[in-house]
Write a protein that holds these residues in place. Sequence first.
Motif, short mmCIF file in Angstrom:
data_model
loop_
_atom_site.label_atom_id
_atom_site.label_comp_id
_atom_site.label_asym_id
_atom_site.label_seq_id
_atom_site.Cartn_x
_atom_site.Cartn_y
_atom_site.Cartn_z
N TYR A 220 -30.99 70.64 -14.94
CA TYR A 220 -29.79 71.39 -15.34
C TYR A 220 -29.26 72.19 -14.16
O TYR A 220 -30.00 72.98 -13.56
N LYS A 221 -27.99 72.01 -13.83
CA LYS A 221 -27.36 72.76 -12.74
C LYS A 221 -26.04 73.38 -13.20
O LYS A 221 -25.14 73.61 -12.40
N GLY A 222 -25.93 73.65 -14.49
CA GLY A 222 -24.69 74.17 -15.06
C GLY A 222 -24.51 75.65 -14.82
O GLY A 222 -25.26 76.30 -14.08
N PRO A 223 -23.52 76.23 -15.50
CA PRO A 223 -23.16 77.63 -15.24
C PRO A 223 -24.21 78.64 -15.70
O PRO A 223 -24.16 79.80 -15.28
N TYR A 224 -25.14 78.23 -16.55
CA TYR A 224 -26.15 79.16 -17.06
C TYR A 224 -27.52 78.85 -16.48
O TYR A 224 -28.55 79.01 -17.14
N VAL A 225 -27.53 78.41 -15.22
CA VAL A 225 -28.77 77.92 -14.63
C VAL A 225 -29.86 78.99 -14.59
O VAL A 225 -31.05 78.68 -14.80
N ASP A 226 -29.50 80.23 -14.32
CA ASP A 226 -30.52 81.28 -14.24
C ASP A 226 -31.23 81.46 -15.59
O ASP A 226 -32.46 81.54 -15.66
N ALA A 227 -30.45 81.53 -16.68
CA ALA A 227 -31.04 81.71 -18.01
C ALA A 227 -31.84 80.48 -18.43
O ALA A 227 -32.92 80.61 -19.02
N VAL A 228 -31.34 79.29 -18.10
CA VAL A 228 -32.04 78.07 -18.47
C VAL A 228 -33.35 77.96 -17.71
O VAL A 228 -34.40 77.63 -18.27
N LEU A 567 -39.66 79.37 -29.48
CA LEU A 567 -38.51 78.90 -30.24
C LEU A 567 -37.21 79.53 -29.75
O LEU A 567 -36.16 78.88 -29.71
N SER A 568 -37.25 80.78 -29.35
CA SER A 568 -36.06 81.45 -28.83
C SER A 568 -35.60 80.80 -27.52
O SER A 568 -34.40 80.54 -27.32
N HIS A 569 -36.55 80.54 -26.64
CA HIS A 569 -36.18 80.01 -25.33
C HIS A 569 -35.76 78.55 -25.39
O HIS A 569 -34.85 78.13 -24.67
N LEU A 570 -36.38 77.77 -26.26
CA LEU A 570 -35.95 76.38 -26.35
C LEU A 570 -34.56 76.29 -26.97
O LEU A 570 -33.76 75.41 -26.61
N ALA A 571 -34.24 77.20 -27.90
CA ALA A 571 -32.90 77.20 -28.50
C ALA A 571 -31.84 77.57 -27.46
O ALA A 571 -30.73 77.03 -27.48
N LEU A 572 -32.18 78.48 -26.55
CA LEU A 572 -31.24 78.81 -25.46
C LEU A 572 -30.98 77.58 -24.60
O LEU A 572 -29.81 77.27 -24.28
N ILE A 573 -32.04 76.88 -24.21
CA ILE A 573 -31.87 75.69 -23.37
C ILE A 573 -30.99 74.66 -24.09
O ILE A 573 -30.06 74.09 -23.50
N HIS A 574 -31.27 74.43 -25.36
CA HIS A 574 -30.51 73.45 -26.13
C HIS A 574 -29.03 73.82 -26.17
O HIS A 574 -28.15 72.96 -25.96
N GLY A 575 -28.74 75.10 -26.42
CA GLY A 575 -27.34 75.53 -26.47
C GLY A 575 -26.63 75.36 -25.14
O GLY A 575 -25.48 74.90 -25.08
N ALA A 576 -27.29 75.72 -24.04
CA ALA A 576 -26.68 75.59 -22.72
C ALA A 576 -26.38 74.13 -22.39
O ALA A 576 -25.32 73.80 -21.83
N VAL A 577 -27.30 73.24 -22.74
CA VAL A 577 -27.10 71.82 -22.44
C VAL A 577 -25.98 71.25 -23.29
O VAL A 577 -25.14 70.47 -22.79
N LEU A 578 -25.91 71.61 -24.57
CA LEU A 578 -24.81 71.11 -25.41
C LEU A 578 -23.46 71.59 -24.90
O LEU A 578 -22.47 70.84 -24.91
N LEU A 579 -23.38 72.83 -24.44
CA LEU A 579 -22.13 73.31 -23.85
C LEU A 579 -21.76 72.48 -22.64
O LEU A 579 -20.58 72.15 -22.44
N ASP A 580 -22.74 72.12 -21.84
CA ASP A 580 -22.50 71.28 -20.67
C ASP A 580 -22.02 69.89 -21.08
O ASP A 580 -21.13 69.31 -20.45
N PHE A 581 -22.61 69.34 -22.14
CA PHE A 581 -22.17 68.04 -22.65
C PHE A 581 -20.68 68.06 -22.98
O PHE A 581 -19.92 67.18 -22.58
#
Length: 634
Positions: A220-228, A567-581
């Motif tokens: 992942y190299k999107g806009p939320y890379v630090d959080a991801v 569960l909190s952190h995996l949900a963050l990753i999932h949301g960031a990736v879907l936004l990128d999609f």
Amino acid sequence: MPTDIRDYAVVGNCHGIALISREARVEWCALESFDAAPVCFRMLDDHIGGYLDTRPADPFEVTRRYLPKTNVLETTFTTAAGSATVTDFMPLGRHPDAAPDDFVRLQPLPWLVRIIRASEGELDIKLDMLPGVGWGTCEPDVRRIDHGVALNGASLLCSHPIEVDDGHISAVMHVRAGDELRLVLMAGHCAMPSDVLARLDRLLAITVAYWKAWIGRCGYKGPYVDAVERSALALKLLTYAPSGAIVAAGTTSLPEVLGGSRNWDYRLSWVRDSTLSLFALSVLGYREEPEAFRKFLFDCGTGAVFPTQIVYGIHGEHDLTERELTHLRGYGGARPVRIGNAAHRQRQFDVYGEVMDWLTLHCELGGSLRPPELELLRRTADYVAEHWCEPGQGFWEERDEPRHFVYGKMMCWVALDRAQVLLKCHDYDDVMRAMVEDVHRRGIAPRGYLRKCYGSDLVDAVLLRTPTLDFPLLPGCLQATIDEVMAKLATPRGVYRYRGRDGLDGDEGTFIACGFWLLDALLFTGKKKEAQDWFETMLQQANDVGLYAEELDPQSGQFLGNFPQALSHLALIHGAVLLDFVEHGGPEALKGTHADRVQHAVRMMEEAKRARQAPHAEIGADEWLLDLAALGLG
């Protein structure tokens, strides 16, 4: 007052874990494994719980951060007379016999290392330690050894002299700019303490190199890379390398209600949480952790159906009998403190769908299943086809009577749908049609939203995950469910998982993962701007080093529940990736199953990698090789 859960940071080495307060006090430390009796557990009893504290004697200000792209914590104290930086880590690196690109077979040391470097002026550092033994049931046996003290089954090494008084360990150490204090809290005892203290810089370099090399593989190299990346590092830290298990969180009994009794042991491997974690890691390009967990699950989860239960111990234990440590006060007086979890006896139908969904992804990414494993999956699918219409416990493990949870019914459909892919058959088409008709008839309220349970008009935030399942919904049902969640469960800071009775006393906070699931659902209804705004809101709920607990008090913003929460952190990753999609492929990129979306993510990452002009800096495997013999520690 107890330390606010929000004020904790975490270090670990995929075996043990330590939680450290903003002022660098170690208040939880399990050295050898997540489920080991901790040597520090002040967070669960501020009278007898062990701790390790090193801080300036004079008033100070404090800042902290993780060293970039690592799980190494750095805390800086500044006083009127000087400043000093505390570096905390648990050593790990590649096992000497592991392949150069193997990030799963690790060489850890059951140590918590603390290096304090004075950078300006001069200051006095006070050391204060109370060791915890047997969950506080035993008096600590502290005796002097060369360069430190021996404790019950553990040792504290120190580069400076320390004092012992009635089991309490203390010192005041004067340091000037350039001076350094070194401490090692270790399981067991050491025959070469001076050699250990002399090699901490090398251990730090190896540990930093390992974490940087691992996170350097993140696609992942999107806009939320630090959080991801921070969330990915947290998920990796919660994996137990010897078995491949993934713990739900690093602690036990941090309360979901301040002063209440909703206090659970999360140092266990939930099948559902683990498979969702593996989706998050897979979508970032990681393959080794999913394969290690697949082996763990088939090793410990075989029987008449798969898996045999919803949660296992990290060594594969089936018996997780729940016990209460009644002598402990609990976090902020929240009793009881529990070890083990009675949820292992629950029957949850959703777990079969989660496993089948994940195994479909496993095979899509090139994995395979042996004939005995496929036969086990067939038996499981037959079981689901026969029993799906029975009541069970739900996703949230409510301690109430079994009910017909709508999400569970849909996950039974997912189990059979993915089983047909894995087994290359169409044996369950008729049952799947009956499942869909039943959910449409009994699982939808008059206003068109998905009910929590048959016969109830309550809504459940887990139903926000529905569009990711590819389950056939009636037109408008998803939007109606979002509207009901927003009206009944949403707050400005997050989303409750449900409201109403659940067999337990007291209320709870908003559930952090549910907040991220809301943005997922908004994306599936085409509301990109609303989804992105909500994602930004959820990012603001992290603590200062980017970590999340399980829940959040909607009024105060205080963290609730165990920490850090997978569960909190995996949900963050999932949301960031879907936004990128959606940003790069539009709404069409969201269609299909998890396997379809992960495949799409892999293609996106490969294209992005080719488009980058500068090659990514590689870290040589020898830089994160932890060879104890070569270091003179073997």
